[in-house]
Scaffold this active site. Structure first.
Site, PDB file in Angstrom:
ATOM      1  NE  ARG A  97      -0.816   1.910   3.606  1.00 26.70           N
ATOM      2  CZ  ARG A  97       0.299   2.603   3.916  1.00 26.70           C
ATOM      3  NH1 ARG A  97       1.381   1.992   4.349  1.00 26.70           N
ATOM      4  NH2 ARG A  97       0.325   3.909   3.794  1.00 26.70           N
ATOM      5  N   GLY A  98       0.231   2.411  -0.154  1.00 28.93           N
ATOM      6  CA  GLY A  98       0.980   3.666  -0.266  1.00 28.93           C
ATOM      7  C   GLY A  98       1.107   3.995  -1.744  1.00 28.93           C
ATOM      8  CB  ALA A  99       0.195   7.042  -3.644  1.00 31.39           C
TER       9      ALA A  99
ATOM     10  NE  ARG B 164      -6.094   0.765  -2.362  1.00 33.56           N
ATOM     11  CZ  ARG B 164      -5.587   1.353  -1.283  1.00 33.56           C
ATOM     12  NH1 ARG B 164      -4.308   1.212  -0.978  1.00 33.56           N
ATOM     13  NH2 ARG B 164      -6.341   2.097  -0.498  1.00 33.56           N
TER      14      ARG B 164
ATOM     15  CD  GLN C  58      -4.060   2.913   6.440  1.00 33.36           C
ATOM     16  OE1 GLN C  58      -4.780   3.245   7.374  1.00 33.36           O
ATOM     17  NE2 GLN C  58      -4.543   2.710   5.225  1.00 33.36           N
TER      18      GLN C  58
ATOM     19  CG  ASP D 213      -3.346   8.168  -1.733  1.00 34.31           C
ATOM     20  OD1 ASP D 213      -3.311   8.696  -0.595  1.00 34.31           O
ATOM     21  OD2 ASP D 213      -2.953   7.016  -1.972  1.00 34.31           O
TER      22      ASP D 213
ATOM     23  CG  ASN E 277      -3.191  11.774   2.261  1.00 34.60           C
ATOM     24  OD1 ASN E 277      -2.575  10.889   1.681  1.00 34.60           O
ATOM     25  ND2 ASN E 277      -2.984  12.049   3.536  1.00 34.60           N
ATOM     26  CE  LYS E 278      -5.823   5.783   3.827  1.00 31.45           C
ATOM     27  NZ  LYS E 278      -6.668   4.881   2.982  1.00 31.45           N
TER      28      LYS E 278
END
Ligand code: MRU
Length: 370
Positions: free
Chosen positions: A52-54, A89, A201, A241, A251-252
């Site tokens: 995970r993580g852009a 995603r 996260q 992201d 973003n998150k």
């Protein structure tokens, strides 16, 4: 081509014609790696958030194309691999940009040349991302150094959300890169990591900073406004992201609330991201697709049972079965007006420049090529 050496904190590496990734699903309870040997395994790793993580999912997807080309380098196989990976995603544009770039590189080649070219291209994306994180660290450091100069007698206190550290990239991270730089320079720090419900996260952030010796505390997501009101936070630093042309940032989930509170309490709100996160086709944040994940992520959490045991983490139910969890958006949009600066590998974007990233990129990309 020889596989180049990887940066010290690598989350992904090639072993022969396979790819090994850090499995993030059980962090910070367990540090384990998984070997991906075909396209479907790569797609599943991204969907299940083993990776995970852009920036990291973009590079991982490129390796997925290389694995597909290893089996079958035909036009049809290339097209199918791109479609499968693009569906994993929707929000992090780095994934879609990486797929677009590798497609443009492979499509003109004869099939027999694609396999080698795909591995080399994926490796070059990995190194590009690693280098970008180093530069983001350098461009973000002055913000922390200035706070230290202003308040020399106490640690600089930085709030971050989600995980935008080395675990989420191929290098030293995005939002955490300036923090690592400041720590290396001996600037005293206090990092506050918000837990980041529902997938927590923030625990990964707390773990990676703890391992690096950076003082860090976890707080509930809802504590931010209170801490800002008490003057306990000097800076907010988050990742991204997808960034629209007008500077709006996806973003998150929970990021936007922090930006609004930061504005009210006049605390700088900084976004750190490589330019591969900028999507010039998105005019503003309203056009960015926001991923909706399963309500099960709200209903279950990972933990240890009994709490102090060294056993494998278990998924536990948080609500009784007859209470239903609802919509679970994974990201939100922070309007550009609430962002003090975006820190990229090409420099910092702020003020009027934030409203036209196409213009900013055209001048900064050409000067970085010179
Ligand atoms: O759903 P995730 O965990 O992939 O979301 C990650 C984030 O929102 C990060 O802040 C962002 O990708 C930047 S990672 C360098």
């Amino acid at each position: 081509m020889a596989i180049p050496p990887l940066p010290p904190y690598s989350t992904i590496r090639c072993i022969g014609k396979t790819v090994e990734i850090l499995d993030q699903r059980y962090l910070p309870f367990e540090l384990s790696f998984i070997r991906l040997t075909d396209l479907q395994q790569v797609a599943d790793a991204i969907t299940t958030m083993a990776v995970r993580g852009a920036p990291l999912i973009g590079v991982t997807a490129a390796f997925g194309v290389a694995l597909a080309m290893e089996k079958d380098p035909s036009d049809q196989s290339l097209a199918q691999s791109l479609t499968l990976l693009a569906r994993t995603r929707p929000t992090a544009v780095n994934l879609h940009t990486a797929l677009h770039r590798i497609a443009c590189h492979l499509q003109p080649l004869p099939p027999e040349e694609r396999c080698h070219a795909a591995w080399s291209f994926a490796e070059s994306l990995l190194l590009e991302d690693a280098r970008a994180t180093e530069a983001i660290g350098d461009f973000g450091l002055p913000w922390i150094a200035q706070c230290h100069a202003l308040y020399p007698g106490r640690p600089v206190t930085i709030l971050t959300h989600c995980n935008a550290g080395w675990v989420a990239t191929c290098g030293i991270g995005t939002a955490l890169a300036p923090i690592y730089r400041a720590h290396a320079q001996g600037i005293p720090l206090r990092v506050i990591a918000s837990e980041t419900r529902p997938r927590l996260q923030g625990l990964i952030t707390a773990w990676e900073l703890t391992v690096a010796g950076v003082p860090v505390e976890l707080v509930a997501d809802n504590a931010t406004a209170w801490l800002l009101a008490r003057g306990e936070i000097d800076l907010i630093l988050v990742g991204a992201d997808r960034i629209a042309r007008n500077g709006d940032v996806a973003n998150k989930i929970g990021t936007a609330l922090k930006a609004y509170a930061a504005r009210i309490h006049q605390v700088p709100f900084l976004v750190a991201a490589p330019t591969s996160t900028i999507d010039l086709t998105a005019a503003d944040g309203s056009t960015i697709p926001i991923e909706r994940r399963s309500p099960d992520e709200l209903t279950y959490a990972l933990g240890l049972s009994p709490p102090h045991s060294a056993s494998h983490p278990q998924s536990v139910r948080l609500y009784p079965a007859d209470l239903k969890a609802g919509v679970n958006p994974a990201f939100d949009i922070t309007p550009a007006a609430y962002i003090t600066a975006i820190i990229t590998e090409l420099g910092e974007i702020r003020g009027d420049a934030l409203s036209d990233l196409a213009e900013w990129l055209s001048t900064h990309r050409s000067s970085s090529d010179r």
